[in-house]
Design an enzyme around this catalytic site. Structure first.
Site, PDB file in Angstrom:
ATOM      1  N   LYS A 233     -73.467 -13.752 -16.749  1.00 24.04           N
ATOM      2  CA  LYS A 233     -73.671 -14.811 -17.795  1.00 24.04           C
ATOM      3  C   LYS A 233     -73.677 -16.074 -17.211  1.00 24.04           C
ATOM      4  CE  LYS A 233     -70.674 -12.103 -20.957  1.00 24.04           C
ATOM      5  NZ  LYS A 233     -69.490 -12.328 -21.994  1.00 24.04           N
TER       6      LYS A 233
ATOM      7  N   GLU B  74     -76.323 -14.350 -26.748  1.00 23.40           N
ATOM      8  CA  GLU B  74     -77.371 -13.586 -27.483  1.00 23.40           C
ATOM      9  C   GLU B  74     -77.022 -13.858 -29.089  1.00 23.40           C
ATOM     10  OE1 GLU B  74     -75.344 -12.753 -25.023  1.00 23.40           O
ATOM     11  OE2 GLU B  74     -76.645 -11.333 -23.637  1.00 23.40           O
TER      12      GLU B  74
ATOM     13  N   GLU C 239     -66.952  -0.126 -19.677  1.00 18.24           N
ATOM     14  CA  GLU C 239     -66.262  -1.481 -19.581  1.00 18.24           C
ATOM     15  C   GLU C 239     -64.896  -1.358 -19.458  1.00 18.24           C
ATOM     16  OE1 GLU C 239     -68.309  -5.122 -21.691  1.00 18.24           O
ATOM     17  OE2 GLU C 239     -66.643  -4.549 -23.052  1.00 18.24           O
TER      18      GLU C 239
ATOM     19  N   LYS D  46     -66.481 -11.742 -31.766  1.00 22.92           N
ATOM     20  CA  LYS D  46     -65.028 -12.119 -31.548  1.00 22.92           C
ATOM     21  C   LYS D  46     -64.715 -13.367 -31.035  1.00 22.92           C
ATOM     22  CE  LYS D  46     -61.069 -10.439 -28.726  1.00 22.92           C
ATOM     23  NZ  LYS D  46     -60.444  -9.546 -27.646  1.00 22.92           N
TER      24      LYS D  46
ATOM     25  N   HIS E 124     -84.118  20.316 -23.720  1.00 27.29           N
ATOM     26  CA  HIS E 124     -85.577  20.351 -23.138  1.00 27.29           C
ATOM     27  C   HIS E 124     -85.827  19.084 -22.401  1.00 27.29           C
ATOM     28  CE1 HIS E 124     -86.756  23.493 -25.894  1.00 27.29           C
ATOM     29  NE2 HIS E 124     -85.739  22.895 -26.655  1.00 27.29           N
TER      30      HIS E 124
ATOM     31  N   GLY F 165     -63.017  -6.104 -27.743  1.00 27.83           N
ATOM     32  CA  GLY F 165     -64.623  -6.123 -28.440  1.00 27.83           C
ATOM     33  C   GLY F 165     -64.692  -4.469 -28.528  1.00 27.83           C
ATOM     34  N   ARG F 166     -64.545  -3.719 -27.477  1.00 26.18           N
ATOM     35  CA  ARG F 166     -65.245  -2.321 -27.613  1.00 26.18           C
ATOM     36  C   ARG F 166     -64.120  -1.500 -28.313  1.00 26.18           C
ATOM     37  NH1 ARG F 166     -63.872  -4.153 -22.767  1.00 26.18           N
ATOM     38  NH2 ARG F 166     -62.130  -3.393 -21.699  1.00 26.18           N
TER      39      ARG F 166
END
Ligand code: F6P
Length: 548
Positions: A509, A216, A358, A210, A389, A272-273
């Site tokens: 950050k 990263e 978030e 965005k 399990h 973003g999400r």
């Protein structure tokens, strides 16, 4: 600035809930079901192809009445209207919150700052469709004239989790002659493993960000460019045929060297999400094709319309949001497990973690006041039956209350002997066992020795929702995601928090940016951190690979 609103815990409905909880916590699902033979049919709701059975929750009609009253007192209706109207409800960033516009049909009108945004949304969708058709048909060629066989999405957070989840979820509908990879982590292993068996001449990178500033993503994108150029004998022109960008930041895209003609845009009113159905979903469209992608948008839209218009007592996202509040704030439950009995949804819990945590991991209300109640619970999960399990033991017999969402489909996309019947038998068995358990009397009647009996008793009374749909299609995936998006919104509206910013990720950050030069410096840096951080940095500098 927002107007001061009445604190949540001072609201009449909240106080009534607190009183009601004292009685309700004593009730057992065994009694609730015994008292009302129709409970299993009555406490259900359906919309946009999604069926919700919420009967196995520790609620009575009175609980529901009070929860619905709470929603009204907190102004949930007004908050929904404000979001759909395009009001700037993301107040700390002064932005509208309009992921619902991403799936509005052509011809609809949603106005932001005096402009109808729906035509822009469809213009980008058309551009994505044209590009996807060209890549899928082979008419878009790589620099050396080979067709594109590999697509690598580079992005992180919302620019990765939605695309990965959707690719995995809709793999059945994807073009199996193409390979899709997703690189998110700054750990070089992620990139190295993603491309190790790929031919650069057949590979397209989608740089999805965005902001187009995320450390990263930009580091991975630079590494990808170097990798591509290595395979293209340093021919800079190759970049145009092998890199496209998805971003809101055209200036940064061209600074990186990607032609903005090959950029797919979106807008600051898409969080973003909440962006997997924007151009961030380009990898999804390349995988499943434009028609299926539009099918997914339609599923989202159907759930949006349901959320916007259905009365709260039949409104799936509202009901799920209120139930989450009931357990989080009254029973003190700290987590919610999401358990998809569908292998294709294996990344759905990971996707939901960003969406839910978030959004609602906040400690102050919209006006900046510290809350005196818990906000967002921890969402987690794994696909069934694997979880059975592993961690289900704790859900069944541990000391914590963990409300569960079971998700399953009536039809499988891979009919294989008895598999699907066995799978669904497990879903139904788990929610039954959690709710009803096994009493000491039942254990005794089975002839279990007295000393062993306490270990064999299941208290039951563990709540769950069961969410069912006919078949996992692009439409049902869209509806399912929108169901959770709006449930998160409903919870945030009741807690009166800002569900659409994420300031909490900033500090780490900033500190990393300070530490990077300290790690890379060729001379011993002067360190001004705490003694632990200083020591860790020195240890790393001393012990990292000797080649440096
Ligand atoms: O880390 C926080 C965050 O801003 C997320 O909200 C977002 O999804 C992610 O980073 C990636 O951001 P971008 O798409 O701008 O690279």
């Amino acid at each position: 600035m927002t107007a001061m609103v009445k604190p949540l815990t001072k609201r009449p409905a909240w106080k009534a809930m607190a009183i009601h909880y004292k009685k309700a916590r004593e009730l057992h699902l065994r009694e609730l079901f015994a008292d009302d033979p129709n409970r299993g049919e009555r406490l259900t709701a359906e919309a946009a192809g999604v069926f919700l059975d919420y009967s196995k929750n520790r609620i009575t009609d009175e609980t529901l009445k009070l929860l619905l009253k709470l929603a009204e007192e907190c102004g949930l209706r007004q908050r929904i209207d404000a979001m759909f109207r395009g009001d700037k409800i993301n107040i700390t960033e002064n932005r509208a919150v309009l992921h619902v516009a991403l799936r509005a049909p052509r011809g609809a009108s949603i106005v932001v700052d005096g402009e109808n945004v729906v035509p822009q949304v469809h213009a980008v969708l058309d551009k994505m469709a044209d590009f996807s058709d060209r890549v899928r048909s082979g008419s878009w060629k790589g620099h050396s004239g080979k067709r594109i066989r590999n697509v690598v999405n580079i992005g992180i957070g919302g620019s990765d989790l939605g695309p990965v989840m959707a690719y995995e979820a809709l793999k059945h509908y994807s073009d199996r002659s193409m390979r899709f990879r997703f690189v998110s982590n700054i750990d070089g292993t992620d990139f190295a493993e993603a491309v190790r068996d790929l031919d650069a001449a057949e590979t397209l990178f989608i740089v999805s960000s965005k902001t187009f500033t995320t450390l990263e993503t930009m580091t991975n994108a630079s590494t990808a460019r170097a990798w591509l150029l290595q395979g293209a004998q340093g021919e800079e022109k190759a970049v145009a045929k092998h890199f496209v960008a998805v971003s809101t930041n055209a200036a940064k895209v061209s600074e990186f060297g990607i032609d903005t003609a090959n950029m797919f845009g979106f807008w600051d009113w898409v969080g973003g999400r909440y962006s997997m159905d924007s151009a961030i979903g380009l990898s999804t469209m390349l995988a499943i094709g434009p028609d299926h992608f539009r099918g997914m948008l339609n599923g989202f839209h159907l759930m949006d319309e349901h959320f916007r218009t259905a009365p709260f007592e039949r409104n799936l996202p509202v009901l799920m949001g209120l139930l989450a509040i009931w357990y989080n704030n009254f029973f003190g439950a700290q987590t919610i497990a999401v358990l998809p009995y569908e292998q294709y949804l294996k990344r759905f819990p990971a996707y939901l973690q960003q969406l839910t945590m978030e959004s609602n991991g906040k400690h102050v209300t919209l006006d900046g006041t510290e809350v005196d109640y818990q906000t967002g619970p921890i969402y987690w999960g794994e696909p069934g039956t694997n979880g059975q399990h592993s961690f289900y033991q704790l859900i069944h017999q541990g000391t914590r209350l963990i409300p569960c969402d079971f998700i399953a489909f009536f039809e499988t996309l891979n009919p294989l002997g008895r598999h699907h019947d066995i799978l669904l038998a497990n879903v139904f068995a788990q929610s039954e066992a959690l709710a009803f358990g096994k009493t000491p009397e039942q254990v005794k009647a089975e002839g279990i020795p007295e000393w062993l009996a306490p270990h064999r008793v299941f208290e039951g009374n563990r709540p769950s929702n069961t969410i069912l749909a006919q078949r996992l299609t692009p439409e049902t995936l869209g509806s399912l995601v929108a169901l959770y998006e709006h449930s998160v919104f409903a919870q945030g509206a009741i807690w009166n928090i800002g569900s659409f910013d994420q300031w909490g990720v900033e500090l780490g950050k900033v500190l990393a940016q300070r530490i990077i030069p300290e790690l890379e410096s060729t001379t011993e840096p002067e360190l001004g951190h705490d003694s632990s951080t200083n020591h860790l940095i020195r240890c790393y500098r001393k012990s990292r690979e000797p080649s440096r």
